[in-house]
Design a protein around this motif. Structure first.
Motif, PDB file in Angstrom:
ATOM      1  N   ARG A 310       0.822  -1.223   0.000  1.00 60.26           N
ATOM      2  CA  ARG A 310       0.000   0.000   0.000  1.00 60.26           C
ATOM      3  C   ARG A 310       0.848   1.261   0.000  1.00 60.26           C
ATOM      4  NH1 ARG A 310      -2.311  -4.778   0.039  1.00 60.26           N
ATOM      5  NH2 ARG A 310      -4.567  -4.662  -0.274  1.00 60.26           N
ATOM      6  N   ALA A 311       2.124   1.139   0.335  1.00 60.24           N
ATOM      7  CA  ALA A 311       3.022   2.289   0.236  1.00 60.24           C
ATOM      8  C   ALA A 311       3.525   2.488  -1.190  1.00 60.24           C
ATOM      9  CB  ALA A 311       4.200   2.119   1.189  1.00 60.24           C
ATOM     10  N   ALA A 347      20.451  -1.101   0.241  1.00 57.89           N
ATOM     11  CA  ALA A 347      19.859   0.104  -0.348  1.00 57.89           C
ATOM     12  C   ALA A 347      18.375  -0.102  -0.617  1.00 57.89           C
ATOM     13  CB  ALA A 347      20.600   0.471  -1.636  1.00 57.89           C
ATOM     14  N   LEU A 348      18.018  -1.277  -1.114  1.00 54.28           N
ATOM     15  CA  LEU A 348      16.606  -1.589  -1.345  1.00 54.28           C
ATOM     16  C   LEU A 348      15.845  -1.658  -0.019  1.00 54.28           C
ATOM     17  CD1 LEU A 348      14.258  -2.443  -3.166  1.00 54.28           C
ATOM     18  CD2 LEU A 348      15.142  -4.795  -3.065  1.00 54.28           C
ATOM     19  N   ALA A 349      16.462  -2.255   0.993  1.00 56.27           N
ATOM     20  CA  ALA A 349      15.808  -2.346   2.303  1.00 56.27           C
ATOM     21  C   ALA A 349      15.522  -0.958   2.863  1.00 56.27           C
ATOM     22  CB  ALA A 349      16.678  -3.144   3.269  1.00 56.27           C
ATOM     23  N   GLY A 355       9.980   4.231   2.749  1.00 57.45           N
ATOM     24  CA  GLY A 355       8.727   4.456   2.040  1.00 57.45           C
ATOM     25  C   GLY A 355       7.522   4.170   2.909  1.00 57.45           C
ATOM     26  N   VAL A 356       7.580   3.101   3.683  1.00 58.00           N
ATOM     27  CA  VAL A 356       6.477   2.771   4.592  1.00 58.00           C
ATOM     28  C   VAL A 356       6.405   3.792   5.723  1.00 58.00           C
ATOM     29  CG1 VAL A 356       5.639   1.055   6.246  1.00 58.00           C
ATOM     30  CG2 VAL A 356       6.492   0.318   4.011  1.00 58.00           C
ATOM     31  N   GLN A 357       7.560   4.210   6.213  1.00 56.24           N
ATOM     32  CA  GLN A 357       7.586   5.222   7.270  1.00 56.24           C
ATOM     33  C   GLN A 357       6.944   6.524   6.786  1.00 56.24           C
ATOM     34  OE1 GLN A 357       9.463   5.162  10.534  1.00 56.24           O
ATOM     35  NE2 GLN A 357       8.282   7.019  10.861  1.00 56.24           N
ATOM     36  N   ASP A 358       7.313   6.957   5.588  1.00 56.03           N
ATOM     37  CA  ASP A 358       6.767   8.207   5.055  1.00 56.03           C
ATOM     38  C   ASP A 358       5.265   8.101   4.803  1.00 56.03           C
ATOM     39  OD1 ASP A 358       9.308   9.256   5.128  1.00 56.03           O
ATOM     40  OD2 ASP A 358       9.705   8.960   2.981  1.00 56.03           O
ATOM     41  N   ALA A 359       4.814   6.935   4.353  1.00 56.42           N
ATOM     42  CA  ALA A 359       3.408   6.774   3.994  1.00 56.42           C
ATOM     43  C   ALA A 359       2.500   6.647   5.211  1.00 56.42           C
ATOM     44  CB  ALA A 359       3.233   5.557   3.085  1.00 56.42           C
ATOM     45  N   LEU A 364       9.369  -0.156   9.843  1.00 57.53           N
ATOM     46  CA  LEU A 364       9.547  -1.598   9.780  1.00 57.53           C
ATOM     47  C   LEU A 364      10.934  -1.979  10.290  1.00 57.53           C
ATOM     48  CD1 LEU A 364       8.011  -2.440   6.281  1.00 57.53           C
ATOM     49  CD2 LEU A 364       6.907  -2.525   8.533  1.00 57.53           C
ATOM     50  N   GLU A 365      10.972  -3.063  11.051  1.00 53.51           N
ATOM     51  CA  GLU A 365      12.236  -3.540  11.598  1.00 53.51           C
ATOM     52  C   GLU A 365      12.683  -4.787  10.845  1.00 53.51           C
ATOM     53  OE1 GLU A 365      14.023  -1.965  13.728  1.00 53.51           O
ATOM     54  OE2 GLU A 365      12.524  -0.405  14.128  1.00 53.51           O
ATOM     55  N   PRO A 366      13.975  -4.870  10.512  1.00 53.33           N
ATOM     56  CA  PRO A 366      14.453  -6.044   9.773  1.00 53.33           C
ATOM     57  C   PRO A 366      14.447  -7.292  10.632  1.00 53.33           C
ATOM     58  CG  PRO A 366      16.294  -4.656  10.411  1.00 53.33           C
ATOM     59  CD  PRO A 366      15.047  -3.904  10.772  1.00 53.33           C
TER      60      PRO A 366
END
Length: 375
Positions: A310-311, A347-349, A355-359, A364-366
């Protein structure tokens, strides 16, 4: 003698490690890329590698290295590790003790046993309990560290005891699950070198039936009601099919399985945070959006995969030419397409996490452990 030799380790590692290998029956190798031992196929070499194929060798080697103050990296199945491209300035101790012993209502597996082999052996013996954890890559020793779980079952609910090497005292002892601080994908063993898992013993069902089916997707796939118990062998078969459809069963020919499994844990939000996050979701997606929510004692768990999608991140992001991208089958897995570096993957992580944080305001935690690098 050992301390004196290891004091010179940066200058003469082979001599010192050869003594250790000979004394405890370990196998010494040098210059081995750790990418050969991780499911992501990423990671440079350690200073050297000592492979321990039985528990006595593992205990002896780790005790000797610890006594000498030598930095070590303990390596099991490599399914939950992200290792720097440059490798790690440590002696790698490879856990390869792999005995599996079945009892009438239990299984004892040494730490280096392939986890899915443990599950398969129990199901073949007519024992139920582990079937929902089929197809999970990695070793048995990692399961209590991560409190591995899938399809409504966690290892922590089945653990009878865990054998540990206390690296401070050198003592070997068995401990019960209540000593491990087990939680959602975590334990006191995670992100700590204080103790090393040597073996695990788990309670099983002698009637050959599964744990109650608590996960809706699995129950639906079996045509069962949630809470039902079905033959463990059939549940294992369905679980393997569901995981394979998401690229979550190892296959060297399928780059969607060149991953660390689910890269991010599902976020658990305390009650005072949940309304803010739900409002952010509604503001972005509309008031009528249905948000998957799973209430629990620690708070409400949301689906990391749902948030990622959804982000704005789609399967295969950022595209077919990228060396590291989201799985084409499952957005929660970050994959190496065959030529990626650890730097590419991280970099992808970061892109997905940010992106999820901004949205939605959710960080999210790894799930994997990073070694010599950071997200």
């Amino acid at each position: 003698m050992l301390r004196a030799m290891f004091g010179r380790l940066p200058f003469d590692p082979v001599q010192a490690l050869s003594v250790i290998a000979a004394d405890f029956g370990a196998e010494l190798s040098e210059g081995v890329p750790l990418s050969r031992f991780t499911t992501l196929r990423l990671g440079g070499p350690g200073r050297a590698m000592l492979t321990c194929r039985d528990t006595d060798a593992l205990v002896g080697v780790v005790r000797a290295l610890d006594a000498a103050g030598t930095r070590t990296l303990v390596l099991g199945g490599g399914s939950n590790l992200v290792i720097a491209d440059e490798g790690v300035d440590a002696v790698v101790v490879r856990v390869a003790n792999d005995a599996i012993r079945l009892g009438p209502d239990s299984v004892l597996a040494e730490a280096g046993a392939v986890w899915d082999d443990v599950v398969a052996r129990t199901v073949e013996a007519g024992l139920g309990g582990l079937e929902c954890l089929s197809g999970i890559p990695g070793s048995a020793g990692a399961t209590p560290v991560q409190n591995v779980g899938a399809y409504g079952v966690e290892v922590g609910t089945l653990l009878r005891r865990v054998q540990l090497l206390d690296r401070g005292t050198g003592e070997v002892r068995w401990v019960t699950p209540d000593r491990l601080g087990l939680g959602y994908r975590t334990s006191v063993l995670k992100h700590s070198d204080a103790a090393l898992v040597l073996a695990v013993e788990l309670d099983l069902r002698p009637d050959g039936l599964s744990e109650p089916l608590r996960y809706r997707e699995l129950a639906n796939a079996m045509g069962a009601e949630e809470g039902e118990r079905r033959p463990a062998a059939k549940v294992r078969e369905v679980v393997l099919g569901l995981r394979a459809g998401k690229g979550m069963v190892l296959d060297a020919a399928d780059h969607d399985t060149w991953s660390a499994g689910s890269f991010f844990t599902n976020p658990v939000l305390p009650g005072d945070r949940l309304p803010t996050v739900l409002a952010a979701i509604a503001a972005r997606l509309g008031d009528d959006v249905r948000v998957p929510q799973f209430p629990g004692d620690a708070g409400t768990k949301l689906s990391a995969g749902w948030l990622i999608e959804r982000a704005g991140f789609t399967k295969g992001h950022p595209g077919p030419d990228a060396a590291a991208r989201l799985s084409t089958k499952h957005t929660l897995a970050l994959t190496n397409r065959g030529s990626a570096s650890t730097a590419d993957l991280l970099a992808l992580a970061r892109e997905v996490r940010d992106g999820v944080q901004d949205a939605f305001g959710v960080r999210l935690e790894p799930e994997p452990v990073t070694v010599g690098c950071a997200i």
